[in-house]
Design a protein around this motif. Structure first.
Motif, short mmCIF file in Angstrom:
data_model
loop_
_atom_site.label_atom_id
_atom_site.label_comp_id
_atom_site.label_asym_id
_atom_site.label_seq_id
_atom_site.Cartn_x
_atom_site.Cartn_y
_atom_site.Cartn_z
N ILE A 134 5.33 -2.77 -11.55
CA ILE A 134 5.33 -2.25 -10.17
C ILE A 134 6.03 -0.89 -10.14
O ILE A 134 5.56 0.05 -9.49
CB ILE A 134 6.01 -3.25 -9.21
N SER A 135 7.11 -0.78 -10.86
CA SER A 135 7.87 0.46 -10.89
C SER A 135 7.02 1.64 -11.40
O SER A 135 7.09 2.74 -10.87
CB SER A 135 9.10 0.26 -11.78
N ARG A 136 6.21 1.38 -12.43
CA ARG A 136 5.38 2.47 -12.97
C ARG A 136 4.38 2.98 -11.93
O ARG A 136 4.13 4.18 -11.84
CB ARG A 136 4.67 2.01 -14.24
N PHE A 137 3.78 2.05 -11.18
CA PHE A 137 2.83 2.47 -10.15
C PHE A 137 3.55 3.17 -8.99
O PHE A 137 3.05 4.17 -8.45
CB PHE A 137 2.01 1.27 -9.64
N GLU A 138 4.71 2.66 -8.64
CA GLU A 138 5.47 3.29 -7.53
C GLU A 138 5.93 4.69 -7.92
O GLU A 138 5.80 5.64 -7.14
CB GLU A 138 6.71 2.44 -7.19
N LYS A 139 6.48 4.83 -9.13
CA LYS A 139 7.00 6.14 -9.55
C LYS A 139 5.89 7.18 -9.67
O LYS A 139 6.13 8.37 -9.47
CB LYS A 139 7.74 6.00 -10.89
N LYS A 140 4.68 6.72 -9.97
CA LYS A 140 3.55 7.65 -10.03
C LYS A 140 3.23 8.19 -8.63
O LYS A 140 2.69 9.28 -8.48
CB LYS A 140 2.32 6.92 -10.62
N GLY A 141 3.56 7.40 -7.60
CA GLY A 141 3.33 7.85 -6.23
C GLY A 141 2.32 7.00 -5.47
O GLY A 141 1.97 7.35 -4.33
N PHE A 142 1.86 5.90 -6.08
CA PHE A 142 0.90 5.04 -5.38
C PHE A 142 1.62 4.11 -4.41
O PHE A 142 2.82 3.85 -4.54
CB PHE A 142 0.07 4.24 -6.40
N HIS A 143 0.85 3.64 -3.42
CA HIS A 143 1.41 2.79 -2.37
C HIS A 143 0.94 1.34 -2.57
O HIS A 143 -0.26 1.10 -2.71
CB HIS A 143 0.95 3.27 -1.00
N LEU A 144 1.90 0.42 -2.55
CA LEU A 144 1.60 -1.01 -2.65
C LEU A 144 1.14 -1.52 -1.30
O LEU A 144 1.85 -1.40 -0.30
CB LEU A 144 2.85 -1.77 -3.11
N LYS A 145 -0.09 -2.07 -1.25
CA LYS A 145 -0.68 -2.49 0.03
C LYS A 145 -0.84 -3.99 0.16
O LYS A 145 -1.12 -4.50 1.24
CB LYS A 145 -2.06 -1.83 0.19
N GLY A 146 -0.74 -4.71 -0.96
CA GLY A 146 -0.86 -6.16 -0.91
C GLY A 146 -0.29 -6.72 -2.19
O GLY A 146 -0.40 -6.07 -3.24
N LEU A 147 0.35 -7.91 -2.11
CA LEU A 147 0.92 -8.51 -3.32
C LEU A 147 1.06 -10.01 -3.10
O LEU A 147 1.53 -10.44 -2.05
CB LEU A 147 2.29 -7.89 -3.61
N LYS A 148 0.64 -10.78 -4.09
CA LYS A 148 0.92 -12.22 -4.04
C LYS A 148 0.99 -12.81 -5.44
O LYS A 148 0.29 -12.35 -6.36
CB LYS A 148 -0.09 -12.97 -3.18
N LEU A 149 1.88 -13.81 -5.58
CA LEU A 149 2.01 -14.56 -6.84
C LEU A 149 1.23 -15.84 -6.66
O LEU A 149 1.55 -16.64 -5.77
CB LEU A 149 3.49 -14.87 -7.08
N CYS A 173 -7.34 -10.04 4.23
CA CYS A 173 -6.98 -8.67 4.60
C CYS A 173 -8.22 -7.79 4.75
O CYS A 173 -8.75 -7.32 3.73
CB CYS A 173 -6.07 -8.05 3.53
N PRO A 174 -8.68 -7.53 5.94
CA PRO A 174 -9.80 -6.60 6.11
C PRO A 174 -9.43 -5.23 5.54
O PRO A 174 -8.29 -4.79 5.73
CB PRO A 174 -9.99 -6.52 7.62
N VAL A 175 -10.36 -4.60 4.84
CA VAL A 175 -10.06 -3.34 4.16
C VAL A 175 -9.57 -2.27 5.14
O VAL A 175 -8.65 -1.53 4.85
CB VAL A 175 -11.29 -2.86 3.36
N ASN A 176 -10.15 -2.23 6.34
CA ASN A 176 -9.74 -1.21 7.29
C ASN A 176 -8.28 -1.38 7.70
O ASN A 176 -7.55 -0.41 7.85
CB ASN A 176 -10.61 -1.25 8.55
N TRP A 177 -7.89 -2.65 7.83
CA TRP A 177 -6.50 -2.93 8.20
C TRP A 177 -5.57 -2.48 7.08
O TRP A 177 -4.54 -1.85 7.32
CB TRP A 177 -6.34 -4.44 8.46
N LEU A 178 -5.95 -2.77 5.83
CA LEU A 178 -5.10 -2.38 4.70
C LEU A 178 -4.95 -0.87 4.64
O LEU A 178 -3.86 -0.34 4.42
CB LEU A 178 -5.71 -2.88 3.39
N SER A 179 -6.06 -0.15 4.85
CA SER A 179 -6.02 1.31 4.75
C SER A 179 -5.16 1.93 5.83
O SER A 179 -4.66 3.04 5.66
CB SER A 179 -7.44 1.88 4.85
N SER A 180 -4.99 1.21 6.94
CA SER A 180 -4.22 1.79 8.03
C SER A 180 -2.72 1.60 7.85
O SER A 180 -1.92 2.17 8.57
CB SER A 180 -4.65 1.18 9.36
N LEU A 181 -2.34 0.76 6.88
CA LEU A 181 -0.90 0.52 6.65
C LEU A 181 -0.29 1.68 5.90
O LEU A 181 -0.85 2.19 4.95
CB LEU A 181 -0.70 -0.73 5.78
N ARG A 182 0.89 2.07 6.27
CA ARG A 182 1.58 3.13 5.53
C ARG A 182 3.07 2.92 5.60
O ARG A 182 3.59 2.55 6.61
CB ARG A 182 1.26 4.50 6.13
#
Ligand code: CMP
Length: 143
Positions: A22-37, A134-143
């Motif tokens: 997760i750290s590698r993706f965050e440090k690159k500058g990407f945004h985490l929009k959904g996560l589940k174990l 998670c509808p894709v439009n809803w996910l894209s609107s999260l920031r």
């Protein structure tokens, strides 16, 4: 904004690599929009890898994915599909460059720690499969 589906496979979860990945993706500058174990059923794993059903390694791949919990994620950002694949490294860890996730943490193609969508179209299908709530439009609107 472009999104991709990333899954940390059972070996990655068991080896305690979730935070590092997760750290590698965050440090690159990407945004985490959904996560589940989650633990996935055999039929679900077969659906995710349906394109590979004719491959000789298919049954082993499905057994691997259902062998323990996985971390399913949606990541968003410019060119995240292609750049995410670069962060992950080549499918076969023998070919993954040092500095990539597989290059740093994997040896065996059958235990390669992480999956990332290989195209925008695959990402759309995989996000819909893994995050039906998670509808894709809803996910894209999260920031
Ligand atoms: P992934 O990125 O999840 O996409 C398909 C998966 O199939 C791949 O990572 C590997 O885990 C697996 N795979 C591909 N080729 C082989 C192989 N020759 N033997 C075993 N597993 C493979």
């Amino acid at each position: 904004m472009e999104q991709t589906f990333i899954m940390i496979k059972p070996d990655g979860v068991q080896r305690g690599l979730v935070g590092e990945i997760i750290s590698r993706f965050e440090k690159k500058g990407f945004h985490l929009k959904g996560l589940k174990l989650i633990n996935v059923e055999r039929s679900f794993a077969e659906k995710h890898y349906a394109d590979l059903s004719a491959k000789p390694f298919f049954n082993g791949l499905v057994e691997y994915i259902i062998s323990g919990p996985v971390v399913a994620m949606i990541w968003e950002g410019k060119n995240v599909v292609t750049t995410g694949r670069k962060i992950i490294g080549a499918t076969n860890p023998a070919d993954s460059a040092p500095g990539t996730i597989r290059g740093d943490f994997a040896i065996d193609i059958g235990r390669n720690v992480i999956h990332g969508s290989d195209s925008v179209e695959s990402a759309r299908k995989e996000i819909a499969l893994w995050f039906p709530e998670c509808p894709v439009n809803w996910l894209s609107s999260l920031r």
